[in-house]
Design a protein around this motif. Structure first.
Motif, PDB file in Angstrom:
ATOM      1  N   GLN A 122       0.823  -1.205   0.000  1.00  0.00           N
ATOM      2  CA  GLN A 122       0.000   0.000   0.000  1.00  0.00           C
ATOM      3  C   GLN A 122       0.856   1.254   0.000  1.00  0.00           C
ATOM      4  OE1 GLN A 122      -3.159  -0.739  -0.819  1.00  0.00           O
ATOM      5  NE2 GLN A 122      -4.235  -0.260   1.069  1.00  0.00           N
ATOM      6  N   PHE A 138      -4.909   3.578  -6.935  1.00  0.00           N
ATOM      7  CA  PHE A 138      -5.496   2.509  -6.113  1.00  0.00           C
ATOM      8  C   PHE A 138      -6.676   1.857  -6.834  1.00  0.00           C
ATOM      9  CE2 PHE A 138      -3.247   4.739  -2.647  1.00  0.00           C
ATOM     10  CZ  PHE A 138      -2.638   3.649  -2.047  1.00  0.00           C
ATOM     11  N   GLY A 334      -6.902   3.588   0.384  1.00  0.00           N
ATOM     12  CA  GLY A 334      -5.501   3.974   0.245  1.00  0.00           C
ATOM     13  C   GLY A 334      -5.326   5.463   0.029  1.00  0.00           C
ATOM     14  N   TYR A 350      -1.409   2.019   7.512  1.00  0.00           N
ATOM     15  CA  TYR A 350      -1.971   0.858   6.825  1.00  0.00           C
ATOM     16  C   TYR A 350      -1.889  -0.379   7.723  1.00  0.00           C
ATOM     17  CZ  TYR A 350      -1.670   3.690   2.555  1.00  0.00           C
ATOM     18  OH  TYR A 350      -1.821   4.677   1.612  1.00  0.00           O
TER      19      TYR A 350
END
Length: 411
Positions: A122, A138, A334, A350
């Motif tokens: 991520q 994303f 994200g 994340y």
């Protein structure tokens, strides 16, 4: 057409990661079938299946936090490659072993390293992508994931009875292709950070170095609300791979795995067809509003699953509504976090959100599994609906709070 050209202008690395996701998920045959493996192959009931998944999830919880720390402190690309190498070896070994709890444990250790690399993946996307293009990046990554998943659940359904071991090996081989692509064509993301970051962002990062991720979260009402909404949403979302196959298998004992595999594939087809369209149509909608709408659609879809027991057409209609909600929430996560957390803390945020969502998934699966075994399918789905309603409330409050706290992102 704009639906396709909206993804133009991203960096070469974004397209490599897109291709890597396609290949990896072409081989992702085990996880959609894990509940059925435990239930049908190893003879566990719903509560025992949930217990196995929860215990596995508890083992994975620290990996989310450790993975976030590694992503922020070390080279993201190397973290991904090293974790992939271990996963590939263990996945192939598990496929060569007779199916048992021991072979599943080998598989889960391999999956642990996939979890460990999750925050780095991520953070890698955020690191190589300019801020104004992150939602598209994303979205493209999510699209690639589901292009690969279109065929794998259905193929897994065909292999399930007699050739399940092949699914383990194919998963490992697919990850190896993605690893080679990243190793050869993705540049060191740390060298890109200086180009992407503005001077103001650099100053913010220096100040953030004096803090820790929990202080950053506690100082933001919006982040707290988002984590609450995300955790309850993801906890309920986990029913896609847990309660849903149990429900279908109970209604259709003989061919439930095949029906569930096709439901999985329909989910992926809708994602591939609708992700570019929804990304384009809702481009101007603020991220919190998209997330709130997605959680609401998931709540509606669970109500439809509740009413669809034993009705195959009902499963397909319900999964359509579920998938539309999934698209809206997934493409937001994200981009939302990367815009509201300092750059050198993205891996850790994340990791924290992965930790909380994994914890809630375990809670939801355990309670719904007990309800499924002792009372029936209906109460299990009702409990899931209650969990999504908490996410709906938190996400709708977030819409107003976020605009007030991060007003500069709305100008």
């Amino acid at each position: 057409m704009k639906i396709f050209t909206q993804y133009k202008g991203l960096k070469k690395e974004n397209y490599i990661l897109f291709l890597g996701r396609i290949v990896t998920n072409l081989g992702a045959m085990i996880w959609p079938m894990m509940t059925l493996i435990l239930n049908k192959k190893l003879g566990l009931n719903a509560a025992e299946t949930a217990t196995f998944i929860i215990v596995s999830g508890i083992m994975f919880l620290p990996a989310n936090l450790v993975g976030g720390h590694l992503a922020d402190k070390y080279n993201k690309k190397r973290v991904i490659i090293y974790c992939d190498i271990v996963s590939i070896i263990l996945f192939v070994i598990s496929g060569l072993m007779p199916l048992s709890f021991y072979s599943l444990c080998v598989l889960l250790v391999g999956a642990l390293f996939q979890t460990l690399e999750g925050p780095a993946y991520q953070a890698l996307v955020a690191a190589i992508t300019p801020a104004e293009k992150r939602e598209k990046a994303f979205s493209l990554l999510y699209l690639g994931s589901n292009i690969g998943l279109i065929m794998s659940p259905t193929l897994a359904g065909f292999l399930f009875n007699d050739y399940l071991w092949l699914c383990f090996i194919i998963s490992g081989l697919a990850i190896s292709v993605s690893t080679v692509l990243i190793g050869l064509f993705v540049k060191n993301p740390e060298s890109e950070d200086e180009v992407i970051s503005s001077d103001g962002e650099k100053e913010e990062n220096k100040e953030a170095d004096k803090q820790n991720i929990l202080k950053i979260i506690r100082a933001s009402k919006s982040l707290i609300l988002f984590i609450i909404a995300f955790s309850f949403y993801q906890g309920a979302y986990s029913q896609f791979g847990y309660l849903m196959p149990l429900d279908i298998s109970k209604a259709y004992p003989e061919n439930g795995s095949l029906i569930y595999g096709t439901v999985n594939s329909v989910n992926c087809i809708i994602v591939v067809l609708c992700t570019p369209l929804l990304t384009m149509l809702l481009e101007k909608m603020p991220l919190p509003k998209k997330y709130a709408l997605g959680t609401l659609l998931q709540t509606i879809s669970f109500g439809m699953f509740l009413l669809s027991f034993g009705v195959i057409a009902g499963y397909y209609v319900s999964i359509t509504m579920f998938t539309l909600g999934e698209i809206l929430t997934t493409v937001v996560i994200g981009a939302y976090l990367s815009e509201r957390v300092p750059e050198n803390y993205r891996g850790r945020i994340y990791g924290v959100t992965s930790f909380t969502s994994a914890f809630m998934s375990g809670v939801v699966q355990y309670v719904s599994g007990s309800l499924f075994d002792n009372i029936g399918t209906g109460p299990a789905w009702i409990f899931s609906i209650v969990m999504t309603m908490i996410a709906v409330v938190a996400s709708f409050v977030l819409v107003k709070t976020d605009r007030k706290e991060f007003s500069d992102l709305y100008t």
